[in-house]
Write an enzyme that holds these catalytic residues in place. Structure first.
Site, PDB file in Angstrom:
ATOM      1  N   ARG A  74     -16.402 -52.938   5.042  1.00 48.97           N
ATOM      2  CA  ARG A  74     -16.542 -54.366   4.777  1.00 48.97           C
ATOM      3  C   ARG A  74     -17.637 -54.569   3.740  1.00 48.97           C
ATOM      4  O   ARG A  74     -18.789 -54.180   3.961  1.00 48.97           O
ATOM      5  CB  ARG A  74     -16.887 -55.126   6.064  1.00 48.97           C
ATOM      6  CG  ARG A  74     -17.145 -56.607   5.821  1.00 48.97           C
ATOM      7  CD  ARG A  74     -17.364 -57.417   7.113  1.00 48.97           C
ATOM      8  NE  ARG A  74     -17.679 -58.791   6.754  1.00 48.97           N
ATOM      9  CZ  ARG A  74     -18.742 -59.465   7.183  1.00 48.97           C
ATOM     10  NH1 ARG A  74     -19.587 -58.915   8.041  1.00 48.97           N
ATOM     11  NH2 ARG A  74     -18.958 -60.694   6.767  1.00 48.97           N
ATOM     12  N   HIS A 119     -21.330 -64.289   1.175  1.00 42.18           N
ATOM     13  CA  HIS A 119     -22.335 -63.821   2.133  1.00 42.18           C
ATOM     14  C   HIS A 119     -23.705 -64.312   1.655  1.00 42.18           C
ATOM     15  O   HIS A 119     -24.515 -63.543   1.136  1.00 42.18           O
ATOM     16  CB  HIS A 119     -22.270 -62.299   2.255  1.00 42.18           C
ATOM     17  CG  HIS A 119     -22.905 -61.744   3.506  1.00 42.18           C
ATOM     18  ND1 HIS A 119     -22.225 -60.948   4.405  1.00 42.18           N
ATOM     19  CD2 HIS A 119     -24.154 -61.880   4.019  1.00 42.18           C
ATOM     20  CE1 HIS A 119     -23.042 -60.599   5.404  1.00 42.18           C
ATOM     21  NE2 HIS A 119     -24.222 -61.150   5.188  1.00 42.18           N
ATOM     22  N   GLU A 164     -20.984 -66.265   8.424  1.00 44.23           N
ATOM     23  CA  GLU A 164     -21.979 -66.987   9.216  1.00 44.23           C
ATOM     24  C   GLU A 164     -22.378 -68.355   8.646  1.00 44.23           C
ATOM     25  O   GLU A 164     -23.530 -68.561   8.260  1.00 44.23           O
ATOM     26  CB  GLU A 164     -23.232 -66.116   9.397  1.00 44.23           C
ATOM     27  CG  GLU A 164     -22.922 -64.790  10.065  1.00 44.23           C
ATOM     28  CD  GLU A 164     -24.158 -63.938  10.322  1.00 44.23           C
ATOM     29  OE1 GLU A 164     -25.222 -64.243   9.766  1.00 44.23           O
ATOM     30  OE2 GLU A 164     -24.054 -62.969  11.088  1.00 44.23           O
ATOM     31  N   ASN A 305     -19.693 -61.592  14.499  1.00 42.26           N
ATOM     32  CA  ASN A 305     -20.920 -60.825  14.280  1.00 42.26           C
ATOM     33  C   ASN A 305     -21.796 -60.988  15.519  1.00 42.26           C
ATOM     34  O   ASN A 305     -22.238 -62.094  15.829  1.00 42.26           O
ATOM     35  CB  ASN A 305     -21.707 -61.354  13.064  1.00 42.26           C
ATOM     36  CG  ASN A 305     -20.948 -61.181  11.754  1.00 42.26           C
ATOM     37  OD1 ASN A 305     -19.898 -60.565  11.702  1.00 42.26           O
ATOM     38  ND2 ASN A 305     -21.507 -61.747  10.690  1.00 42.26           N
ATOM     39  N   TYR A 307     -25.161 -59.581  17.697  1.00 37.84           N
ATOM     40  CA  TYR A 307     -26.376 -58.770  17.703  1.00 37.84           C
ATOM     41  C   TYR A 307     -27.142 -58.801  19.020  1.00 37.84           C
ATOM     42  O   TYR A 307     -27.737 -57.814  19.418  1.00 37.84           O
ATOM     43  CB  TYR A 307     -27.330 -59.204  16.576  1.00 37.84           C
ATOM     44  CG  TYR A 307     -26.860 -58.764  15.206  1.00 37.84           C
ATOM     45  CD1 TYR A 307     -27.235 -57.539  14.684  1.00 37.84           C
ATOM     46  CD2 TYR A 307     -25.997 -59.568  14.461  1.00 37.84           C
ATOM     47  CE1 TYR A 307     -26.790 -57.117  13.443  1.00 37.84           C
ATOM     48  CE2 TYR A 307     -25.544 -59.153  13.209  1.00 37.84           C
ATOM     49  CZ  TYR A 307     -25.946 -57.928  12.708  1.00 37.84           C
ATOM     50  OH  TYR A 307     -25.492 -57.510  11.497  1.00 37.84           O
ATOM     51  N   GLU A 373     -19.658 -57.362  12.431  1.00 39.37           N
ATOM     52  CA  GLU A 373     -21.030 -56.845  12.321  1.00 39.37           C
ATOM     53  C   GLU A 373     -21.591 -56.611  13.712  1.00 39.37           C
ATOM     54  O   GLU A 373     -21.413 -57.436  14.606  1.00 39.37           O
ATOM     55  CB  GLU A 373     -21.986 -57.843  11.637  1.00 39.37           C
ATOM     56  CG  GLU A 373     -21.885 -57.928  10.144  1.00 39.37           C
ATOM     57  CD  GLU A 373     -22.871 -58.958   9.567  1.00 39.37           C
ATOM     58  OE1 GLU A 373     -23.991 -59.106  10.094  1.00 39.37           O
ATOM     59  OE2 GLU A 373     -22.494 -59.609   8.585  1.00 39.37           O
TER      60      GLU A 373
END
Ligand code: GBH
Length: 471
Positions: A74, A119, A164, A305, A307, A373
């Site tokens: 990606r 991005h 995002e 994504n 985290y 991600e």
């Protein structure tokens, strides 16, 4: 263990790795401007001017990708490298050539590209016209997206329009800690989020009506989300606060696209109520126009994504001196109950990913999901033998396996963040997320695999050979 066509990937973003910020006709982006302002906006005034120099050393990146045995990679394309002033009036052919080579080299190595159009790096020329606060952006983004579909879509089959939008809206236009560094609490962020949704939807509709039949690809937008749990699971207030926390982050973008075509009900009602309490003239959360193409249904898969995880509790009444910030609209505060490793915001909670995947399955009608991600950073003296991060990848990939097998979530792929140590936005080069170490002090920006890179390569080859054997 994993479905036969499972995508094993790693991810990067143009501004974080490319460098060459003004090479070969590239126009400046808002991150060039933000970093060049200095004054500590970015850790020690670092910038992405050079970073990993992937614009020059793409072949080195390709070797890293091959060494890991990735099936997918990606990357993001830099809008102002392709279209220096953001519009299709002027195309920078050297930029086109660069991404053509990247895409062709990947395919020649049997690696599928997933390409993100945006991005965080808006062309500065567009920021000068109001950037994402301007309603015109939907049209301008659509033209850029069509240009990319037209130019690269014969070979690229997985597209992410926006990465995002939450981070761009909130950190860029409310907290002001990301470019363009605007601090207009509670107003600009909602407007920006709105225009980003409109822009994404326009691009999806264009792909759907003009390119899909011929190119056969899929388009989505990548949404970041923490998993969230109530501090006190027996407290109805904490449970409601947790729901609000998710509604004001993931729900802000996922509800319009996957559920109703509009913001979550609780988000609308809270913003309206608080706007009244604070004597705002108009409701700050914009309304979608019936005359525009629908937002609902504009994603061919769910791109997540993930985290970290948070524990959330309700706040009793409005805090003293409370402003209009969107997280204050949510009236939910985060209690950092999980231990944090590496960078300050990242509590490592692998089973939070499994729970979030189940939540996505149940809430958004069982979509195909790509984890676009996920990763874990190190800070401070470099540790090549990063045993802790090896454990992290082992654990989190186990959780993905459980989500697929035990919870029946339709997970199609996993992309580690990141292929390389890179420019970590406001944290500069202080924070390292790479599977490969990058020596930023050397002009060659030498890439060296971490132990965790070898670990990830091992995981991929183990599962790949299992699926091959069972075929
Ligand atoms: C991703 O965002 C980005 O897509 C990627 O470019 C980036 O490199 C990666 O994270 C690692 O950071 O500074 O305390 O205000 C993930 C969502 C939202 C996580 C903003 C970090 C900053 C918290 N990010 N958040 S703080």
């Amino acid at each position: 263990m994993f479905p036969p066509k499972f995508a094993w990937g790693a991810a990067t973003a143009a501004y974080q790795i490319e460098g060459g910020w003004d090479s070969d006709g590239k126009g400046p982006s808002i991150w060039d401007t933000f970093c060049h302002k200095g004054g500590g906006l970015v850790y020690e005034d670092h910038s992405g001017d050079v970073t990993c120099s992937s614009y020059v050393f793409w072949e080195e990146d390709l070797k890293c990708i091959q060494q890991l045995g990735l099936t997918h990679y990606r990357l993001s394309v830099s809008w102002s490298r392709l279209l220096p002033d953001g519009t299709t009036k002027h195309v920078n052919q050297k930029g086109v050539r660069y991404y053509n080579k990247v895409i062709d080299d990947l395919l020649a190595s049997n690696v599928m590209p997933m390409v993100t159009l945006y991005h965080f790096d808006l062309p500065q020329a567009l920021q000068d016209q109001g950037g994402w606060t301007s309603p015109e952006m939907a049209d301008i983004f659509d033209s850029y997206a069509c240009f990319c579909f037209q130019t690269f879509g014969d070979r690229v089959k997985l597209w992410i329009t926006l990465n995002e939008p939450y981070v761009c809206a909130k950190l860029g236009h409310e907290d002001g800690i990301f470019a363009p560094g605007i601090k207009e609490p509670g107003i600009a962020a909602y407007l920006v989020g709105h225009n980003m949704l409109r822009a994404h939807a326009r691009a999806w509709h264009s792909y759907h009506s003009m390119y899909r039949a011929k190119q056969g690809g899929a388009v989505s937008l990548a949404l970041n989300s923490d998993w969230a749990e109530p501090v006190n699971p027996a407290s109805p207030d904490d449970i409601a606060a947790t729901e609000r926390y998710l509604a004001f982050s993931l729900g802000w973008f996922a509800w319009p696209v996957f559920v109703t075509g509009d913001y979550p009900e609780v988000m609308r009602s809270r913003v309206e109520l608080r706007s009244k309490e604070l004597s705002c003239q108009d409701c700050r959360l914009p309304a979608f126009s019936k005359d525009e193409p629908s937002i609902l249904g504009t994603a061919d898969f769910f791109a997540l994504n993930y985290y970290t995880s948070r524990r959330v509790k309700a706040v009793g009444g409005l805090p003293e001196g409370c402003g209009l910030k969107s997280d204050q609209d949510a009236e939910a505060v985060v209690d950092p109950t999980w231990p944090v490793c590496g960078v300050s915001w990242l509590a490592v909670v692998p089973d939070g990913l499994r729970k979030l995947l189940k939540y996505i399955k149940d809430t958004f009608n069982n979509p195909a999901v790509y984890i676009t991600e996920n990763g874990f950073s190190q800070v401070g003296p470099v540790v090549m033998d990063d045993v802790q991060r090896c454990g992290f990848y082992q654990d989190i990939i186990q959780e993905v396996a459980k989500a697929i097998q035990e919870d029946g979530v339709d997970v199609r792929g996993y992309f580690a963040w990141s292929l390389l140590d890179n420019f970590e936005w406001a944290d500069g080069f202080r924070v390292r997320f790479g599977l490969f170490h990058v020596d930023f002090a050397q002009p060659e920006k030498t890439r060296t695999i971490y132990r965790s890179g070898r670990e990830y390569a091992g995981i991929i080859s183990k599962y790949q050979s299992q699926t091959n054997n069972s075929q």
